[in-house]
Design a protein around this motif. Structure first.
Motif, PDB file in Angstrom:
ATOM      1  N   VAL A   1       2.269   1.731   4.845  1.00 24.82           N
ATOM      2  CA  VAL A   1       0.986   0.836   4.866  1.00 24.82           C
ATOM      3  C   VAL A   1       0.789  -0.142   5.476  1.00 24.82           C
ATOM      4  O   VAL A   1       1.923  -0.896   5.918  1.00 24.82           O
ATOM      5  N   GLY A   2      -0.243  -0.737   5.999  1.00 16.34           N
ATOM      6  CA  GLY A   2      -0.646  -1.860   6.511  1.00 16.34           C
ATOM      7  C   GLY A   2      -1.833  -2.636   5.819  1.00 16.34           C
ATOM      8  O   GLY A   2      -2.584  -1.907   5.201  1.00 16.34           O
ATOM      9  N   ALA A   3      -1.948  -4.061   5.818  1.00 20.13           N
ATOM     10  CA  ALA A   3      -3.019  -4.500   5.168  1.00 20.13           C
ATOM     11  C   ALA A   3      -4.180  -4.412   6.011  1.00 20.13           C
ATOM     12  O   ALA A   3      -4.030  -3.744   7.095  1.00 20.13           O
ATOM     13  N   GLU A   4      -5.328  -4.669   5.138  1.00 22.03           N
ATOM     14  CA  GLU A   4      -6.588  -4.570   5.795  1.00 22.03           C
ATOM     15  C   GLU A   4      -6.864  -3.029   5.848  1.00 22.03           C
ATOM     16  O   GLU A   4      -7.777  -2.586   6.726  1.00 22.03           O
TER      17      GLU A   4
ATOM     18  N   GLY B   1       1.743  12.188  14.179  1.00 24.27           N
ATOM     19  CA  GLY B   1       1.530  10.960  13.870  1.00 24.27           C
ATOM     20  C   GLY B   1       0.146  10.596  13.283  1.00 24.27           C
ATOM     21  O   GLY B   1      -1.027  11.379  13.936  1.00 24.27           O
ATOM     22  N   ILE B   2      -0.166   9.939  12.344  1.00 24.71           N
ATOM     23  CA  ILE B   2      -1.546   9.793  11.719  1.00 24.71           C
ATOM     24  C   ILE B   2      -1.624   8.440  11.523  1.00 24.71           C
ATOM     25  O   ILE B   2      -0.912   7.527  10.801  1.00 24.71           O
ATOM     26  N   ALA B   3      -2.781   7.785  12.224  1.00 20.23           N
ATOM     27  CA  ALA B   3      -3.268   6.334  11.775  1.00 20.23           C
ATOM     28  C   ALA B   3      -4.661   6.247  11.194  1.00 20.23           C
ATOM     29  O   ALA B   3      -5.544   6.730  11.658  1.00 20.23           O
ATOM     30  N   ILE B   4      -4.808   5.602  10.109  1.00 19.81           N
ATOM     31  CA  ILE B   4      -5.989   5.458   9.357  1.00 19.81           C
ATOM     32  C   ILE B   4      -6.346   4.072   9.492  1.00 19.81           C
ATOM     33  O   ILE B   4      -5.529   3.157   9.027  1.00 19.81           O
ATOM     34  N   LYS B   5      -7.667   3.539   9.518  1.00 19.85           N
ATOM     35  CA  LYS B   5      -8.049   2.325   9.201  1.00 19.85           C
ATOM     36  C   LYS B   5      -9.460   2.445   8.657  1.00 19.85           C
ATOM     37  O   LYS B   5     -10.530   3.129   9.190  1.00 19.85           O
ATOM     38  N   THR B   6      -9.767   1.688   7.535  1.00 19.37           N
ATOM     39  CA  THR B   6     -10.712   1.454   6.731  1.00 19.37           C
ATOM     40  C   THR B   6     -11.509   0.436   7.496  1.00 19.37           C
ATOM     41  O   THR B   6     -11.296  -0.573   7.814  1.00 19.37           O
ATOM     42  N   GLU B   7     -12.898   0.656   7.878  1.00 23.28           N
ATOM     43  CA  GLU B   7     -13.691  -0.347   8.505  1.00 23.28           C
ATOM     44  C   GLU B   7     -13.717  -1.641   7.789  1.00 23.28           C
ATOM     45  O   GLU B   7     -13.831  -2.560   8.546  1.00 23.28           O
ATOM     46  N   ASP B   8     -13.857  -1.816   6.588  1.00 23.56           N
ATOM     47  CA  ASP B   8     -14.013  -2.651   5.667  1.00 23.56           C
ATOM     48  C   ASP B   8     -12.896  -3.286   5.275  1.00 23.56           C
ATOM     49  O   ASP B   8     -12.810  -4.561   4.471  1.00 23.56           O
ATOM     50  N   GLY B   9     -11.788  -2.686   5.724  1.00 16.57           N
ATOM     51  CA  GLY B   9     -10.134  -3.267   5.434  1.00 16.57           C
ATOM     52  C   GLY B   9     -10.113  -3.311   3.943  1.00 16.57           C
ATOM     53  O   GLY B   9      -9.197  -3.666   3.477  1.00 16.57           O
ATOM     54  N   THR B  10     -10.602  -2.173   3.253  1.00 14.41           N
ATOM     55  CA  THR B  10     -10.383  -1.855   1.769  1.00 14.41           C
ATOM     56  C   THR B  10      -9.159  -0.951   1.655  1.00 14.41           C
ATOM     57  O   THR B  10      -9.150   0.363   2.250  1.00 14.41           O
ATOM     58  N   ALA B  11      -8.323  -1.385   0.905  1.00  9.94           N
ATOM     59  CA  ALA B  11      -7.041  -0.348   0.728  1.00  9.94           C
ATOM     60  C   ALA B  11      -6.982   0.609  -0.123  1.00  9.94           C
ATOM     61  O   ALA B  11      -6.604   1.655   0.145  1.00  9.94           O
ATOM     62  N   ARG B  12      -8.260   0.636  -0.994  1.00 13.08           N
ATOM     63  CA  ARG B  12      -8.378   1.853  -2.062  1.00 13.08           C
ATOM     64  C   ARG B  12      -8.924   2.959  -1.403  1.00 13.08           C
ATOM     65  O   ARG B  12      -8.679   4.050  -1.836  1.00 13.08           O
ATOM     66  N   ALA B  13      -9.564   2.836  -0.214  1.00 14.91           N
ATOM     67  CA  ALA B  13      -9.959   3.816   0.453  1.00 14.91           C
ATOM     68  C   ALA B  13      -9.014   4.428   1.588  1.00 14.91           C
ATOM     69  O   ALA B  13      -8.898   5.671   1.820  1.00 14.91           O
ATOM     70  N   ALA B  14      -8.020   3.851   1.749  1.00 13.43           N
ATOM     71  CA  ALA B  14      -7.056   4.032   2.892  1.00 13.43           C
ATOM     72  C   ALA B  14      -6.258   5.247   2.286  1.00 13.43           C
ATOM     73  O   ALA B  14      -5.846   6.330   2.815  1.00 13.43           O
ATOM     74  N   GLY B  15      -5.555   5.196   0.839  1.00 14.55           N
ATOM     75  CA  GLY B  15      -4.842   6.231   0.286  1.00 14.55           C
ATOM     76  C   GLY B  15      -5.503   7.497   0.008  1.00 14.55           C
ATOM     77  O   GLY B  15      -4.860   8.307   0.180  1.00 14.55           O
ATOM     78  N   VAL B  16      -6.689   7.490  -0.309  1.00  6.93           N
ATOM     79  CA  VAL B  16      -7.504   8.539  -0.819  1.00  6.93           C
ATOM     80  C   VAL B  16      -7.725   9.118   0.885  1.00  6.93           C
ATOM     81  O   VAL B  16      -7.566  10.558   0.834  1.00  6.93           O
ATOM     82  N   ALA B  17      -8.199   8.544   1.814  1.00 11.18           N
ATOM     83  CA  ALA B  17      -8.219   9.177   3.102  1.00 11.18           C
ATOM     84  C   ALA B  17      -6.962   9.822   3.498  1.00 11.18           C
ATOM     85  O   ALA B  17      -6.716  10.809   4.020  1.00 11.18           O
ATOM     86  N   ALA B  18      -5.764   8.897   3.303  1.00  7.50           N
ATOM     87  CA  ALA B  18      -4.452   9.462   3.803  1.00  7.50           C
ATOM     88  C   ALA B  18      -4.281  10.996   3.116  1.00  7.50           C
ATOM     89  O   ALA B  18      -3.696  11.827   3.900  1.00  7.50           O
TER      90      ALA B  18
END
Length: 337
Positions: free
Chosen positions: A256-259, A272-289
């Motif tokens: 994981v990474g911040a923001e 390899g997979i890299a995901i970034k939420t536009e608004d920096g919200t962590a709660r969305a990143a895990g669901v997306a992953a």
């Protein structure tokens, strides 16, 4: 484009999050994308496996008797649990260093019981509680082993940071002068590069053979194997990185990474997979992953059952009652290059 992550309160849509995704093969081919796969991003702590490479390559890890668990901790954004703090202190002790030598600063640990215990004892937070203390201890012992100044190890011009910059440039296949720099939350340099290149780095962490030099491939394999063998050191109790690597039995390496950043490598596929939420919200990143892994057909239903609360994350109220859910709402787009 509809919003990729939807947050429901009851049956009503309350909030949404936009995401960017890059799925890249170790050879460099962009396989799938969502949003902007070339969005320039600070991967933040997702870079820690690459920041640990010089610890292995210089011989510092061997010199100071690093175990696989210690190597995993050097890549961690840990929760500040007892196992994390005691391991960092043990590393420092073996190198005849003090906790005060760590320059990562302090913050409340994610492990609230450890923090409550500290308060009950009337003690102050110290650097070992920082989620980055494993990384910083690795940087410190590398500087010490190489005979370099340990008081300035976090400065961008220090050999420790210059070695890291070269590793990221090599593994992520981007010229060092094109990597933009700023300062991370723990005070060391942080690297800004396209999401594609970050995903490529994780593809090569997953399957480095024939993509980088033999020596570097060996270091990356050592780090990956340490992380997947000791996922509890990378994050901690009820944390996505730990639970994900445990559920997939070494097939997935995750960081994981911040923001709102989440990166993963699929070891048998070299992806390899890299995901970034536009608004920096962590709660969305895990669901997306979790949704990216599902769409890629990685693993079986048994693994997803263990991780179901990450895939469709429950929303709780103050009474710890489930009153909503966070769900994915996107489809990866295949890239024809």
């Amino acid at each position: 484009m509809s919003q990729a992550i939807q947050v429901y309160r009851g049956s009503y849509l309350e909030s949404t999050h936009h995401i960017h995704v890059a799925v890249v093969h170790a050879s460099g081919k962009l396989l799938y994308a969502y949003g902007d796969p070339y969005r320039r991003t600070f991967p933040r702590s997702s870079m820690k496996p690459f920041q640990a490479v010089p610890l292995i390559e210089t011989g510092a890890a061997q010199a100071y008797s690093y175990s696989a668990s210690d190597i995993s901790l050097s890549c961690a954004s840990h929760s500040g649990e007892v196992i994390h703090r005691s391991a960092v202190l043990d590393i420092l002790s073996r190198a005849h260093l003090e906790e005060e030598d760590l320059q990562c600063g302090t913050h409340e640990p994610r492990d609230k019981e450890s923090y409550k215990q500290l308060i009950r004892e009337g003690k102050e937070l110290t650097p070992v509680f920082s989620n980055c203390s494993g990384k910083h201890s690795g940087m410190l012992v590398t500087a010490l082993y190489m005979g370099e100044d340990i008081k300035t190890y976090r400065e961008v011009t220090h050999p420790v940071q210059q070695r890291i910059l070269k590793v990221i440039s090599d593994v992520c296949d981007i010229p060092a002068e094109e990597i933009e720099l700023s300062v991370d939350g723990c005070g060391v340099p942080v690297h800004r590069l396209p999401l594609y290149n970050t995903a490529l780095g994780f593809a090569r962490l997953a399957q480095p053979e024939e993509q980088v030099s033999a020596g570097r491939a060996a270091a990356l394999s050592t780090i990956r194997e340490a992380m997947t063998a000791h996922p509890e050191m990378v994050a901690g109790t009820k944390r996505l990185d730990t639970d994900l690597m445990r559920a997939f039995g070494g097939r997935v390496v995750a960081k994981v990474g911040a923001e709102g950043v989440q990166c993963m490598g699929i070891t048998d596929l070299g992806i390899g997979i890299a995901i970034k939420t536009e608004d920096g919200t962590a709660r969305a990143a895990g669901v997306a992953a979790m949704e990216v892994l599902r769409q890629l057909g990685v693993a079986d239903e048994a693994a997803y059952e263990k991780l179901k609360d990450y895939a469709h994350a429950p929303v709780y109220n103050a009474r710890n009652e489930v009153i909503g859910v966070i769900e994915p709402n996107f489809i990866l787009e295949p890239v024809d290059e």
